[in-house]
Enzyme design. Structure first.
Site, PDB file in Angstrom:
ATOM      1  N   GLY A 194     -77.577 -40.662 150.575  1.00  0.00           N
ATOM      2  CA  GLY A 194     -78.764 -41.160 149.861  1.00  0.00           C
ATOM      3  C   GLY A 194     -80.003 -40.321 150.117  1.00  0.00           C
ATOM      4  O   GLY A 194     -80.821 -40.102 149.212  1.00  0.00           O
ATOM      5  N   LYS A 249     -73.317 -43.117 137.571  1.00  0.00           N
ATOM      6  CA  LYS A 249     -74.388 -43.621 136.711  1.00  0.00           C
ATOM      7  C   LYS A 249     -75.478 -42.611 136.378  1.00  0.00           C
ATOM      8  O   LYS A 249     -75.976 -41.909 137.253  1.00  0.00           O
ATOM      9  CB  LYS A 249     -75.066 -44.802 137.410  1.00  0.00           C
ATOM     10  CG  LYS A 249     -74.210 -46.036 137.505  1.00  0.00           C
ATOM     11  CD  LYS A 249     -75.026 -47.109 138.159  1.00  0.00           C
ATOM     12  CE  LYS A 249     -74.282 -48.415 138.285  1.00  0.00           C
ATOM     13  NZ  LYS A 249     -75.036 -49.319 139.164  1.00  0.00           N
ATOM     14  N   ARG A 257     -70.096 -36.785 162.745  1.00  0.00           N
ATOM     15  CA  ARG A 257     -71.549 -36.920 162.936  1.00  0.00           C
ATOM     16  C   ARG A 257     -71.979 -36.570 164.364  1.00  0.00           C
ATOM     17  O   ARG A 257     -73.080 -36.072 164.561  1.00  0.00           O
ATOM     18  CB  ARG A 257     -71.989 -38.331 162.568  1.00  0.00           C
ATOM     19  CG  ARG A 257     -71.991 -38.501 161.074  1.00  0.00           C
ATOM     20  CD  ARG A 257     -72.537 -39.820 160.644  1.00  0.00           C
ATOM     21  NE  ARG A 257     -72.786 -39.783 159.213  1.00  0.00           N
ATOM     22  CZ  ARG A 257     -72.862 -40.856 158.432  1.00  0.00           C
ATOM     23  NH1 ARG A 257     -72.715 -42.059 158.950  1.00  0.00           N
ATOM     24  NH2 ARG A 257     -73.097 -40.735 157.151  1.00  0.00           N
ATOM     25  N   GLY A 299     -72.875 -38.218 149.074  1.00  0.00           N
ATOM     26  CA  GLY A 299     -71.813 -38.680 149.967  1.00  0.00           C
ATOM     27  C   GLY A 299     -70.425 -38.521 149.372  1.00  0.00           C
ATOM     28  O   GLY A 299     -69.513 -38.006 150.027  1.00  0.00           O
TER      29      GLY A 299
END
Ligand code: ADP
Ligand code: MG
Length: 417
Positions: free
Chosen positions: A397, A206, A40, A374
């Site tokens: 997200g 999901k 990062r 992710g």
């Protein structure tokens, strides 16, 4: 609407307040916090170098972990200042606060081309509350605001949203950093009018997590390939037995509606034809959280019903071969969500086979391949293929919300071109 970027700004001697994503994994070693992965930090270097070489005074702000308004020492950004200094090849000043007199003094001492890192903005509850007075205090440090933290842009916090409003109100410019610009280009513009065929690969755990993305992409894609545990809810909706697999019975209707929409829009909607299953057996042991640990025994590939005592963990070889064929013809590929429980090597092959097909289409046919999510990024890196696709989102997200077509508050707050 196209957003202003750092390339559009006059930076000389300007105090540039840049929000970055330095939420790096850390670990305590011999009483000191050590950074485990510097990705990062590395990703912000292009924007930083551009700012420095144009004579900006750079003020960096970030969050680390969830200190929830306390000054939790293990979540200090001080080690990041040391690491960043090494990586950028110049001193990086650090102040142990992000607002107030001490910080204002440090900012006043900054020279053109200098860098100052502020302490964790989440040491204040006002950050996540997007408190206007707190945003004013941050904005006091800035002539110009830059956001290069795409991964935090889906949250309307003081350092991602509030500050931009204040800076803009007083006539300052708010721009995307180079990393943010790339995210908006690949997850946004490139998917608006994709080169066809446009193949979308969707997996993960999901249906409910992904249904908005499925719904939106059904309006754009030529093919949609479904994998991961999500596939079992579709199977269940067709009356196939799913054993102990991860399913969402409440979303059978959602699944069928998506398939119906695919039919009307003539989208080639594919479900797995085979699956890798295992029989979980209670090992009698407990994990760290006190939950029973199951051994996954009798691993095998089947098509059709999953036995009552078995659980599905990945797409099978027939499915990955079929998906690879469709991917081979693609000109644009979007992938979100692994094809199985890739973290366990015994169930990684389906995901890896799809990854290899994506890489091959990219390298041989010049397809544009875009990876969001992710765990999808983790899976590609684990397979050693991370640098062989066109673009991997840093968003997690945020990338999912962006792909759903939502306006991200941190993006909306930037100035239009
Ligand atoms: P992303 O982060 O890329 O958006 P998700 O978070 O939706 O992806 O899903 C990733 C997770 O789904 C992984 O941890 C993976 O182990 C899990 N998963 C995928 N397939 C299965 C399966 N068949 N059974 C259990 N877990 C699965
Ligand atoms: Mg995930």
């Amino acid at each position: 609407m196209a957003k202003l970027t750092v390339n559009d700004l006059d930076l000389k001697n300007q105090r540039v307040f840049m929000r970055v994503d330095y939420n790096v994994p850390m670990e305590e070693k011999d009483g000191k916090m050590v950074i485990n992965d510097t990705t990062r930090i590395k990703e912000t270097l292009p924007t930083l170098k551009l700012l420095i070489s144009n004579g900006a005074k750079v003020i960096l702000a970030a969050h680390l972990g969830r200190p929830k308004g306390t000054k939790e020492p293990s979540m200090s950004l001080a080690p990041v200042a040391v690491k960043l200094s090494e990586m950028v090849g110049q001193p990086v000043a650090f102040v142990d606060d992000c607002i107030g007199e001490k910080v204002e003094k440090a900012v006043a001492e900054l020279k053109a081309g200098g860098i100052l890192l502020l302490e964790n903005v989440r040491y204040y509850n006002e950050e996540e509350a997007n408190d206007p007075a707190f945003a004013e205090k941050l904005a006091k440090l800035a002539d110009v605001y830059v956001n290069d933290a795409f991964g935090a842009a889906h949250r309307a916090h003081a350092s991602t949203e509030g500050i931009a409003r204040v800076v803009a109100k007083s006539g300052g410019k708010c721009a995307a950093g180079l990393l943010m610009e790339r995210e908006l280009k690949f997850l946004g513009d490139e998917l608006e009018n994709p080169a066809r065929p446009f193949v979308v690969i969707l997996g993960g755990s999901k249906v409910s997590d992904k249904i908005k993305v499925i719904d939106r992409l059904l309006e754009k894609a030529d093919s949609i390939l479904i994998g991961g545990a999500m596939a079992y809810t579709f199977k269940l909706a067709h009356g196939v037995k799913t054993g102990k697999s991860l399913i969402e019975p409440d979303h059978k209707g959602t699944a069928l509606a998506a398939e119906e929409k695919a039919k009307t829009r003539k989208v080639n909607f594919q479900l797995p034809t085979d699956t890798i299953i295992a029989t979980p057996v209670d090992s009698g042991k407990l994990n760290k959280k006190g939950k029973p640990v199951y051994d996954l025994t009798n691993i095998r590939t089947i098509s059709g019903d999953i036995p009552d005592d078995a659980e599905g963990f990945s797409i099978g070889p027939e499915t990955s071969a079929n998906y690879a064929k469709i991917i081979a013809g693609a000109k644009t590929i979007l992938w979100n969500g692994p094809m199985g429980m890739f973290e366990d090597a015994r169930f990684a092959e389906g995901t890896n086979a799809v990854a290899r097909a994506v890489v091959e289409a990219t390298q041989k046919n010049g397809a544009k391949s875009i990876i969001g999510g992710g765990d999808s990024v983790k899976a590609l890196n684990k397979a050693g293929l991370g640098d062989k696709v066109t673009f991997m989102s840093t968003g997690g997200g945020a990338s999912l919300e962006f792909l759903e077509g939502q306006e991200l508050p941190g993006v909306a707050a930037l100035s239009n071109k």
